[in-house]
Design a protein around this motif. Structure first.
Motif, PDB file in Angstrom:
ATOM      1  N   LEU A 175      16.987  -0.536  -1.045  1.00 48.84           N
ATOM      2  CA  LEU A 175      15.780  -0.166  -0.311  1.00 48.84           C
ATOM      3  C   LEU A 175      14.902   0.690  -1.212  1.00 48.84           C
ATOM      4  O   LEU A 175      15.403   1.568  -1.928  1.00 48.84           O
ATOM      5  CB  LEU A 175      16.127   0.602   0.961  1.00 48.84           C
ATOM      6  CG  LEU A 175      16.874  -0.198   2.026  1.00 48.84           C
ATOM      7  CD1 LEU A 175      17.227   0.699   3.200  1.00 48.84           C
ATOM      8  CD2 LEU A 175      16.055  -1.389   2.493  1.00 48.84           C
ATOM      9  N   TYR A 176      13.590   0.433  -1.159  1.00 52.36           N
ATOM     10  CA  TYR A 176      12.634   1.114  -2.029  1.00 52.36           C
ATOM     11  C   TYR A 176      11.463   1.661  -1.232  1.00 52.36           C
ATOM     12  O   TYR A 176      11.094   1.115  -0.196  1.00 52.36           O
ATOM     13  CB  TYR A 176      12.062   0.135  -3.072  1.00 52.36           C
ATOM     14  CG  TYR A 176      13.060  -0.369  -4.072  1.00 52.36           C
ATOM     15  CD1 TYR A 176      13.192   0.233  -5.312  1.00 52.36           C
ATOM     16  CD2 TYR A 176      13.870  -1.465  -3.781  1.00 52.36           C
ATOM     17  CE1 TYR A 176      14.104  -0.237  -6.239  1.00 52.36           C
ATOM     18  CE2 TYR A 176      14.784  -1.936  -4.698  1.00 52.36           C
ATOM     19  CZ  TYR A 176      14.911  -1.323  -5.919  1.00 52.36           C
ATOM     20  OH  TYR A 176      15.816  -1.780  -6.840  1.00 52.36           O
ATOM     21  N   ASP A 177      10.862   2.711  -1.773  1.00 56.95           N
ATOM     22  CA  ASP A 177       9.593   3.243  -1.292  1.00 56.95           C
ATOM     23  C   ASP A 177       8.557   2.946  -2.372  1.00 56.95           C
ATOM     24  O   ASP A 177       8.806   3.203  -3.555  1.00 56.95           O
ATOM     25  CB  ASP A 177       9.662   4.754  -1.080  1.00 56.95           C
ATOM     26  CG  ASP A 177      10.666   5.138  -0.017  1.00 56.95           C
ATOM     27  OD1 ASP A 177      10.677   4.488   1.045  1.00 56.95           O
ATOM     28  OD2 ASP A 177      11.440   6.085  -0.250  1.00 56.95           O
TER      29      ASP A 177
ATOM     30  N   SER B 240       0.849  -1.178   0.000  1.00 55.72           N
ATOM     31  CA  SER B 240       0.000   0.000   0.000  1.00 55.72           C
ATOM     32  C   SER B 240       0.889   1.234   0.000  1.00 55.72           C
ATOM     33  O   SER B 240       1.886   1.284   0.727  1.00 55.72           O
ATOM     34  CB  SER B 240      -0.886  -0.002   1.248  1.00 55.72           C
ATOM     35  OG  SER B 240      -1.520   1.249   1.403  1.00 55.72           O
ATOM     36  N   THR B 241       0.516   2.211  -0.795  1.00 51.44           N
ATOM     37  CA  THR B 241       1.280   3.457  -0.799  1.00 51.44           C
ATOM     38  C   THR B 241       1.113   4.206   0.512  1.00 51.44           C
ATOM     39  O   THR B 241       1.900   5.103   0.815  1.00 51.44           O
ATOM     40  CB  THR B 241       0.865   4.363  -1.977  1.00 51.44           C
ATOM     41  OG1 THR B 241      -0.551   4.583  -1.904  1.00 51.44           O
ATOM     42  CG2 THR B 241       1.231   3.731  -3.308  1.00 51.44           C
ATOM     43  N   ASP B 242       0.102   3.841   1.320  1.00 41.80           N
ATOM     44  CA  ASP B 242      -0.116   4.470   2.621  1.00 41.80           C
ATOM     45  C   ASP B 242       0.660   3.782   3.749  1.00 41.80           C
ATOM     46  O   ASP B 242       0.723   4.304   4.858  1.00 41.80           O
ATOM     47  CB  ASP B 242      -1.605   4.445   2.986  1.00 41.80           C
ATOM     48  CG  ASP B 242      -2.442   5.277   2.038  1.00 41.80           C
ATOM     49  OD1 ASP B 242      -1.915   6.243   1.458  1.00 41.80           O
ATOM     50  OD2 ASP B 242      -3.627   4.948   1.872  1.00 41.80           O
ATOM     51  N   ALA B 243       1.226   2.607   3.479  1.00 39.20           N
ATOM     52  CA  ALA B 243       1.954   1.874   4.516  1.00 39.20           C
ATOM     53  C   ALA B 243       3.248   2.608   4.845  1.00 39.20           C
ATOM     54  O   ALA B 243       3.969   3.060   3.956  1.00 39.20           O
ATOM     55  CB  ALA B 243       2.249   0.453   4.049  1.00 39.20           C
TER      56      ALA B 243
ATOM     57  N   TRP C 288      10.435  -3.602   6.030  1.00 40.08           N
ATOM     58  CA  TRP C 288      10.953  -3.177   7.323  1.00 40.08           C
ATOM     59  C   TRP C 288      10.233  -1.909   7.742  1.00 40.08           C
ATOM     60  O   TRP C 288       9.771  -1.133   6.901  1.00 40.08           O
ATOM     61  CB  TRP C 288      12.466  -2.925   7.221  1.00 40.08           C
ATOM     62  CG  TRP C 288      13.227  -4.199   7.048  1.00 40.08           C
ATOM     63  CD1 TRP C 288      13.463  -4.855   5.876  1.00 40.08           C
ATOM     64  CD2 TRP C 288      13.802  -4.986   8.074  1.00 40.08           C
ATOM     65  NE1 TRP C 288      14.158  -6.016   6.115  1.00 40.08           N
ATOM     66  CE2 TRP C 288      14.384  -6.113   7.462  1.00 40.08           C
ATOM     67  CE3 TRP C 288      13.896  -4.848   9.453  1.00 40.08           C
ATOM     68  CZ2 TRP C 288      15.044  -7.098   8.184  1.00 40.08           C
ATOM     69  CZ3 TRP C 288      14.563  -5.825  10.179  1.00 40.08           C
ATOM     70  CH2 TRP C 288      15.131  -6.943   9.545  1.00 40.08           C
ATOM     71  N   ALA C 289      10.160  -1.681   9.035  1.00 40.49           N
ATOM     72  CA  ALA C 289       9.486  -0.491   9.554  1.00 40.49           C
ATOM     73  C   ALA C 289      10.166   0.784   9.072  1.00 40.49           C
ATOM     74  O   ALA C 289       9.504   1.802   8.869  1.00 40.49           O
ATOM     75  CB  ALA C 289       9.442  -0.530  11.083  1.00 40.49           C
ATOM     76  N   SER C 290      11.480   0.727   8.877  1.00 40.17           N
ATOM     77  CA  SER C 290      12.214   1.902   8.410  1.00 40.17           C
ATOM     78  C   SER C 290      13.592   1.474   7.904  1.00 40.17           C
ATOM     79  O   SER C 290      14.058   0.366   8.209  1.00 40.17           O
ATOM     80  CB  SER C 290      12.397   2.913   9.546  1.00 40.17           C
ATOM     81  OG  SER C 290      13.277   2.389  10.526  1.00 40.17           O
TER      82      SER C 290
ATOM     83  N   LEU D 186      12.974  -3.790   1.117  1.00 36.95           N
ATOM     84  CA  LEU D 186      14.243  -4.284   0.596  1.00 36.95           C
ATOM     85  C   LEU D 186      13.908  -5.216  -0.560  1.00 36.95           C
ATOM     86  O   LEU D 186      13.154  -6.176  -0.383  1.00 36.95           O
ATOM     87  CB  LEU D 186      15.011  -5.071   1.660  1.00 36.95           C
ATOM     88  CG  LEU D 186      16.193  -5.885   1.119  1.00 36.95           C
ATOM     89  CD1 LEU D 186      17.339  -4.976   0.716  1.00 36.95           C
ATOM     90  CD2 LEU D 186      16.631  -6.923   2.127  1.00 36.95           C
ATOM     91  N   ILE D 187      14.442  -4.917  -1.726  1.00 38.51           N
ATOM     92  CA  ILE D 187      14.347  -5.851  -2.841  1.00 38.51           C
ATOM     93  C   ILE D 187      15.778  -6.255  -3.162  1.00 38.51           C
ATOM     94  O   ILE D 187      16.600  -5.419  -3.521  1.00 38.51           O
ATOM     95  CB  ILE D 187      13.642  -5.238  -4.071  1.00 38.51           C
ATOM     96  CG1 ILE D 187      12.221  -4.811  -3.696  1.00 38.51           C
ATOM     97  CG2 ILE D 187      13.643  -6.246  -5.233  1.00 38.51           C
ATOM     98  CD1 ILE D 187      11.455  -4.112  -4.808  1.00 38.51           C
TER      99      ILE D 187
END
Length: 122
Positions: free
Chosen positions: A103-105, A10-13, A70-72, A18-19
């Motif tokens: 790491l990705y958003d 979700s874009t709201d998560a 991950w949370a952050s 990590l990919i």
């Protein structure tokens, strides 16, 4: 409502993903998948900030993709500094030819329209 933990896409998560794309010899792919499964259950899933992991194996046997949430980024980086992580990361490293962790958003999600009459392909 389900209380079973699951991967949230979700874009709201409020997560970082990590990919990690592993290149592997085809005769080592199953061994790598098993090692990722085992080390995730035994260690990574116990680390503060870990949310989920999904392991994908390419049909040609040459790649394994780990999609982990991950949370952050700070939680992920803290895990990498943990001495307890080293044996697990080393084991995985012995099974691969190459890896490309990033790491990705999440920025967007797309699905087909559930009502085919609205798609214009009638």
């Amino acid at each position: 409502m389900s209380t079973t933990p699951h991967t949230v896409i979700s874009t709201d998560a409020d997560l970082v993903t990590l990919i990690n794309v592993f290149t592997v010899l085809p005769d080592r792919q199953a061994e790598l998948v098993a090692a990722l499964d085992r080390t995730t259950k035994d260690f990574f899933a116990t680390v503060p900030g870990f949310r989920s992991a999904n392991v994908h194996a390419s049909q040609d046997g040459t790649r394994v993709v780990n999609y982990a949430q991950w949370a952050s980024a700070a939680h992920f980086q803290a895990m990498l500094r943990m001495p307890e992580a080293r044996p697990h990361l080393t084991e995985i490293g012995t099974l691969i030819e190459h890896s490309d962790p990033k790491l990705y958003d999440l920025r967007s999600i797309h699905h087909p329209d559930p009502d085919p009459s609205l798609r214009g392909d009638r």
